[in-house]
Design a protein around this motif. Structure first.
Motif, PDB file in Angstrom:
ATOM      1  N   LEU A 286     109.588  85.377  46.014  1.00 59.28           N
ATOM      2  CA  LEU A 286     109.130  85.326  47.396  1.00 59.28           C
ATOM      3  C   LEU A 286     110.223  84.852  48.347  1.00 59.28           C
ATOM      4  O   LEU A 286     110.391  85.409  49.437  1.00 59.28           O
ATOM      5  CB  LEU A 286     107.905  84.413  47.489  1.00 59.28           C
ATOM      6  N   GLY A 287     110.963  83.817  47.924  1.00 59.06           N
ATOM      7  CA  GLY A 287     112.048  83.348  48.784  1.00 59.06           C
ATOM      8  C   GLY A 287     113.103  84.422  49.008  1.00 59.06           C
ATOM      9  O   GLY A 287     113.618  84.581  50.121  1.00 59.06           O
ATOM     10  N   ILE A 288     113.428  85.170  47.955  1.00 50.64           N
ATOM     11  CA  ILE A 288     114.408  86.255  48.082  1.00 50.64           C
ATOM     12  C   ILE A 288     113.850  87.362  48.970  1.00 50.64           C
ATOM     13  O   ILE A 288     114.561  87.916  49.823  1.00 50.64           O
ATOM     14  CB  ILE A 288     114.762  86.816  46.689  1.00 50.64           C
ATOM     15  N   ILE A 289     112.564  87.694  48.787  1.00 49.48           N
ATOM     16  CA  ILE A 289     111.940  88.754  49.593  1.00 49.48           C
ATOM     17  C   ILE A 289     112.021  88.398  51.076  1.00 49.48           C
ATOM     18  O   ILE A 289     112.430  89.214  51.910  1.00 49.48           O
ATOM     19  CB  ILE A 289     110.472  88.961  49.162  1.00 49.48           C
ATOM     20  N   ILE A 290     111.638  87.158  51.398  1.00 44.43           N
ATOM     21  CA  ILE A 290     111.662  86.733  52.806  1.00 44.43           C
ATOM     22  C   ILE A 290     113.090  86.738  53.350  1.00 44.43           C
ATOM     23  O   ILE A 290     113.353  87.222  54.457  1.00 44.43           O
ATOM     24  CB  ILE A 290     111.033  85.334  52.937  1.00 44.43           C
ATOM     25  N   GLY A 291     114.033  86.223  52.557  1.00 42.26           N
ATOM     26  CA  GLY A 291     115.426  86.172  53.013  1.00 42.26           C
ATOM     27  C   GLY A 291     116.014  87.544  53.245  1.00 42.26           C
ATOM     28  O   GLY A 291     116.620  87.817  54.284  1.00 42.26           O
ATOM     29  N   ILE A 292     115.839  88.450  52.269  1.00 44.38           N
ATOM     30  CA  ILE A 292     116.399  89.801  52.395  1.00 44.38           C
ATOM     31  C   ILE A 292     115.728  90.550  53.540  1.00 44.38           C
ATOM     32  O   ILE A 292     116.393  91.226  54.345  1.00 44.38           O
ATOM     33  CB  ILE A 292     116.232  90.574  51.070  1.00 44.38           C
ATOM     34  N   ALA A 293     114.395  90.439  53.640  1.00 44.25           N
ATOM     35  CA  ALA A 293     113.680  91.107  54.730  1.00 44.25           C
ATOM     36  C   ALA A 293     114.176  90.589  56.080  1.00 44.25           C
ATOM     37  O   ALA A 293     114.354  91.374  57.028  1.00 44.25           O
ATOM     38  CB  ALA A 293     112.180  90.883  54.587  1.00 44.25           C
ATOM     39  N   SER A 294     114.417  89.295  56.172  1.00 43.33           N
ATOM     40  CA  SER A 294     114.902  88.705  57.419  1.00 43.33           C
ATOM     41  C   SER A 294     116.282  89.234  57.774  1.00 43.33           C
ATOM     42  O   SER A 294     116.535  89.635  58.916  1.00 43.33           O
ATOM     43  CB  SER A 294     114.936  87.181  57.302  1.00 43.33           C
ATOM     44  N   VAL A 295     117.175  89.250  56.792  1.00 36.88           N
ATOM     45  CA  VAL A 295     118.548  89.707  57.051  1.00 36.88           C
ATOM     46  C   VAL A 295     118.559  91.172  57.488  1.00 36.88           C
ATOM     47  O   VAL A 295     119.174  91.534  58.497  1.00 36.88           O
ATOM     48  CB  VAL A 295     119.423  89.507  55.799  1.00 36.88           C
ATOM     49  N   VAL A 296     117.873  92.020  56.741  1.00 30.52           N
ATOM     50  CA  VAL A 296     117.871  93.456  57.069  1.00 30.52           C
ATOM     51  C   VAL A 296     117.220  93.685  58.431  1.00 30.52           C
ATOM     52  O   VAL A 296     117.712  94.477  59.247  1.00 30.52           O
ATOM     53  CB  VAL A 296     117.146  94.260  55.969  1.00 30.52           C
ATOM     54  N   SER A 297     116.109  92.983  58.709  1.00 27.44           N
ATOM     55  CA  SER A 297     115.415  93.167  59.986  1.00 27.44           C
ATOM     56  C   SER A 297     116.270  92.672  61.145  1.00 27.44           C
ATOM     57  O   SER A 297     116.320  93.315  62.205  1.00 27.44           O
ATOM     58  CB  SER A 297     114.081  92.420  59.968  1.00 27.44           C
ATOM     59  N   VAL A 298     116.937  91.534  60.953  1.00 28.69           N
ATOM     60  CA  VAL A 298     117.777  90.997  62.025  1.00 28.69           C
ATOM     61  C   VAL A 298     118.944  91.935  62.324  1.00 28.69           C
ATOM     62  O   VAL A 298     119.263  92.195  63.494  1.00 28.69           O
ATOM     63  CB  VAL A 298     118.287  89.592  61.640  1.00 28.69           C
ATOM     64  N   VAL A 299     119.565  92.447  61.277  1.00 30.95           N
ATOM     65  CA  VAL A 299     120.661  93.400  61.487  1.00 30.95           C
ATOM     66  C   VAL A 299     120.151  94.634  62.216  1.00 30.95           C
ATOM     67  O   VAL A 299     120.784  95.137  63.158  1.00 30.95           O
ATOM     68  CB  VAL A 299     121.308  93.777  60.138  1.00 30.95           C
ATOM     69  N   ALA A 300     118.983  95.141  61.781  1.00 32.41           N
ATOM     70  CA  ALA A 300     118.410  96.329  62.431  1.00 32.41           C
ATOM     71  C   ALA A 300     118.032  96.027  63.879  1.00 32.41           C
ATOM     72  O   ALA A 300     118.231  96.857  64.776  1.00 32.41           O
ATOM     73  CB  ALA A 300     117.189  96.803  61.649  1.00 32.41           C
ATOM     74  N   LEU A 301     117.502  94.828  64.126  1.00 36.42           N
ATOM     75  CA  LEU A 301     117.146  94.431  65.484  1.00 36.42           C
ATOM     76  C   LEU A 301     118.393  94.320  66.352  1.00 36.42           C
ATOM     77  O   LEU A 301     118.409  94.765  67.510  1.00 36.42           O
ATOM     78  CB  LEU A 301     116.407  93.096  65.441  1.00 36.42           C
ATOM     79  N   GLY A 302     119.443  93.730  65.795  1.00 36.73           N
ATOM     80  CA  GLY A 302     120.694  93.613  66.538  1.00 36.73           C
ATOM     81  C   GLY A 302     121.297  94.966  66.864  1.00 36.73           C
ATOM     82  O   GLY A 302     121.733  95.202  68.000  1.00 36.73           O
ATOM     83  N   ARG A 303     121.302  95.859  65.861  1.00 40.26           N
ATOM     84  CA  ARG A 303     121.842  97.209  66.110  1.00 40.26           C
ATOM     85  C   ARG A 303     120.998  97.943  67.144  1.00 40.26           C
ATOM     86  O   ARG A 303     121.522  98.626  68.030  1.00 40.26           O
ATOM     87  CB  ARG A 303     121.881  98.005  64.807  1.00 40.26           C
ATOM     88  N   GLY A 304     119.673  97.810  67.022  1.00 40.99           N
ATOM     89  CA  GLY A 304     118.803  98.472  67.991  1.00 40.99           C
ATOM     90  C   GLY A 304     119.030  97.949  69.393  1.00 40.99           C
ATOM     91  O   GLY A 304     119.060  98.717  70.363  1.00 40.99           O
ATOM     92  N   SER A 305     119.209  96.619  69.511  1.00 38.45           N
ATOM     93  CA  SER A 305     119.470  96.018  70.822  1.00 38.45           C
ATOM     94  C   SER A 305     120.789  96.515  71.400  1.00 38.45           C
ATOM     95  O   SER A 305     120.875  96.860  72.584  1.00 38.45           O
ATOM     96  CB  SER A 305     119.494  94.490  70.701  1.00 38.45           C
ATOM     97  N   GLN A 306     121.815  96.557  70.573  1.00 38.33           N
ATOM     98  CA  GLN A 306     123.121  97.019  71.042  1.00 38.33           C
ATOM     99  C   GLN A 306     123.056  98.475  71.479  1.00 38.33           C
ATOM    100  O   GLN A 306     123.617  98.855  72.512  1.00 38.33           O
ATOM    101  CB  GLN A 306     124.159  96.832  69.946  1.00 38.33           C
TER     102      GLN A 306
END
Length: 658
Positions: A286-306
């Protein structure tokens, strides 16, 4: 004639001390013992006499504190853990009182384990294990797990495992201690048959009736051998050669094949362990799932914002240089500078690094149509304005070079102006005439409203040929500015330097300044990147927390599976094999968690897109791959300590704790 063959087992001055408070307790004291090849020896003594400790030293499960122990003339005190594992794998077969079978696998797989660490081919070892079980009367129970077998049947599986690698020495520690009398008698008969095949058998027992079946009885008391006598026992007849041939020894397939076999076994056992403890495995993930999901989502959010920021900047024109008179905004002398003229724009249009150029002037006016009247910005622009600034046309057309030459009274209005002057939804403004102050203008097109920039989305703006604005609104040929769109493959900094040199050459001085919109884009992009980095740091922290969780759970798993580790070491597993198994399990937990985390991030993106239409998350294949690599690295990094802890367990301690 006395045989000159060296003893198979030779102990001289063996001591085994254990710490006890501030002192030590001597369990074995100055033990001397010789066992020749092919003997059947029973070691007897009361509980606590040291007989099991002696058995553990004989089987290289434990090391003596002092003295010499030689096997076939080879001194064991100089061997490293892997060499001792090789001895246990190739020389000894262990039969334990409590069987020590692996609960997750069936009888056949339990018997196969020693051959896996010996590097035997899978097909050969399965066939051999099945034949040994058949010989021991377990042919119909090969697919049963230990929990589905009786005590006598489990002991037979344990015996079959001891025979799997064709061990020359069978060590049996109270093999009938947990069995009823009938099952115990059957096990003893099997041991007689094993000895009749020429193997050396050493049995530890407290039952003198069982000991009398052996050729020699070694009696031990208080850690010392007090008697060593022959029994004159009549042994079972030798097993026919045809029956012995029914369990041929398979051949290994070399180091690489053996490594592949051990890796396959480690992977299989890791999956079985995870499946047997599904909830624990999921909570670990669960900790890995949350961490990986957070990292991928944040990167995608950052790219989308840019991407959204760049798209918004594009609405004002990408790669543009805006040239104004004066030293900077607010320069009071800028109105007196008359050198920025249309010919400057013409000269810039000839430069190879320029994609489009438009002069510009501006003023304001009261615009009327029918009963509607509004205040609007009048922008005098060139025909290339819409290309230079990336302004799109929602309806109609733009004016061309002919309109500039003819000072045409044509206008392109923006959507805000259309909505204000033509409130009726079905009223088409194209072709209609409006009045700007006292100048009549015919509408030829409607431009989309820019969503970014000063007043973006709110200003009312009209675009007319700049020559028309100069002649009919301003009465001056001076330009308010020039907008240059730089070619996409040209560096904006170099283009700005080239424009500066050209205009200084034409004006004789620098009476202008340039606003580079790329600097704005870089600033905004850097800001979004900083925010993405901040959120990513939080996500990475969650990943680290998840990794620590994996390490903790794996350490708990090691403590829960001490018995399994001891059994694997007893049948010949190397330290690297044990480490490999637990490391693979940790990597599997993290890798599966990583895959689930990526899936969760993609699901979040779909949900986000359904709820928010302003922009979408932009996923990067590189970030997804990096996330999976990170989850694997976390498995290796945080799984190393538990795996190392498991591999360094003392075999005899592991078996005792189990």
């Amino acid at each position: 004639m006395v045989s000159q063959e060296p003893p198979l087992i030779e102990l001289r001055g063996i001591r085994r001390d254990y710490p006890s408070g501030e002192g030590v307790v001597s369990v074995l004291r100055d033990v001397d013992l010789t066992i020749r090849r092919g003997e059947f020896v029973a070691i007897v003594g009361a509980s606590g006499s040291g007989k099991s400790t002696l058995m553990n030293i004989l089987g290289c499960l434990d090391r003596p504190s002092a003295g010499s122990y030689r096997i076939a003339g080879r001194e064991t005190g100089n061997l490293d853990p892997d060499d001792l594992a090789a001895l246990r794998r190739e020389t000894f077969g262990f039969i334990f009182q409590r069987y020590h079978l692996l609960a997750e696998v069936n009888a056949l797989a339990n018997v196969e384990i020693p051959a896996i660490y010996a590097g035997e081919a899978p097909a050969d070892r399965r066939q051999r294990a099945a034949r040994i079980l058949e010989r021991l009367g377990m042919g119909e129970r090969v697919d049963h797990r230990p929990g589905q077998l009786s005590g006598g049947q489990q002991q037979r599986v344990s015996i079959a495992r001891a025979l799997m690698n064709d061990a020359s020495v069978i060590l049996a520690d109270e093999p009938t201690g947990a069995l009823d009398s009938q099952s115990g008698q059957q096990v003893l008969e099997i041991l007689d048959e094993i000895h009749a095949e020429g193997r050396t058998v050493v049995i530890v027992t407290h039952d003198m009736g069982i000991a009398e079946r052996a050729q020699r009885i070694i009696e031990i008391k208080d850690g010392q051998i007090i008697a060593d006598r022959p029994t004159g026992a009549r042994l079972a007849a030798p097993v026919p050669a045809s029956q012995q041939a029914a369990v041929p020894r398979g051949k290994g397939r070399g180091w690489l094949s053996g490594l592949g076999s051990r890796l396959s076994e480690a992977l299989r056992m890791a999956l079985l362990s995870m499946w047997a403890h599904k909830l624990r495995s999921f909570l670990t993930m669960l900790g890995i799932i949350i961490g990986i999901a957070s990292v991928v989502s944040v990167v995608a959010l950052g790219r989308g914002s840019q991407e959204q920021v760049l798209a918004n900047i594009s609405s004002l024109g990408t790669n543009t240089l805006e040239i104004y008179p004066g030293r900077d905004f607010g320069d009071r002398r800028s109105g007196r500078i008359t050198t920025l003229v249309a010919s400057d724009a013409d000269a810039l249009a000839l430069q190879p690094y320029v994609a489009a150029v438009t002069p510009s002037v501006s003023t304001s006016a009261t615009v009327r149509h029918g009963a509607e009247a509004v205040n609007a910005q009048i922008n005098g622009v060139g025909a290339g304005y819409f290309d230079a600034t990336g302004t799109t046309i929602a309806a109609g057309r733009v004016f061309g070079e002919g309109a500039l030459r003819d000072l045409a009274q044509e206008v392109v209005i923006d959507e805000n102006t259309r909505n204000s002057l033509f409130p009726a939804a079905d009223d088409d403004p194209v072709g209609q005439v409006i009045l700007a102050d006292n100048v009549m203008l015919r509408i030829v097109g409607v431009a989309s409203v820019p969503q970014w920039g000063p007043g973006g989305g709110q200003n009312l703006t009209l675009f007319v040929p700049y020559t028309t604005a100069q002649a009919r609104f301003l009465g001056s040929s001076i330009l308010g500015g020039i907008t240059v769109r730089v070619a996409d493959d040209v560096d904006m900094g170099l283009a700005e330097q080239a424009v500066t040199r050209l205009l200084i050459q034409r004006h004789g001085t620098q009476d202008f300044f340039i606003r580079n919109t790329d600097a704005i884009r870089q600033t905004i992009t850097a800001t979004t990147q900083t925010m993405a980095l901040l959120i990513s740091a939080i996500a990475v922290i969650s990943l680290m927390v998840g990794g620590i969780g994996v390490m903790n759970i794996m350490l708990v798993s090691v403590s829960e599976r001490v018995s399994e580790i001891g059994v694997r070491m007893a049948v010949g597993a190397r330290q690297s094999d044990i480490m490999q198994q637990f490391l693979i399990e940790a990597v599997l937990v993290c890798l599966i968690g990583g895959v689930l985390g990526v899936a969760a991030a993609l699901g979040f993106g779909l949900a986000f897109g359904a709820l928010n239409t302003s922009f979408n998350l932009s996923y990067s294949g590189v970030s997804v791959v990096a996330a999976l690599v990170s989850s694997t690295a976390i498995g290796i990094g945080f799984g190393f300590l538990p795996a190392r802890s498991a591999s360094r367990l003392d075999p005899v301690v592991a078996l005792t704790k189990g």
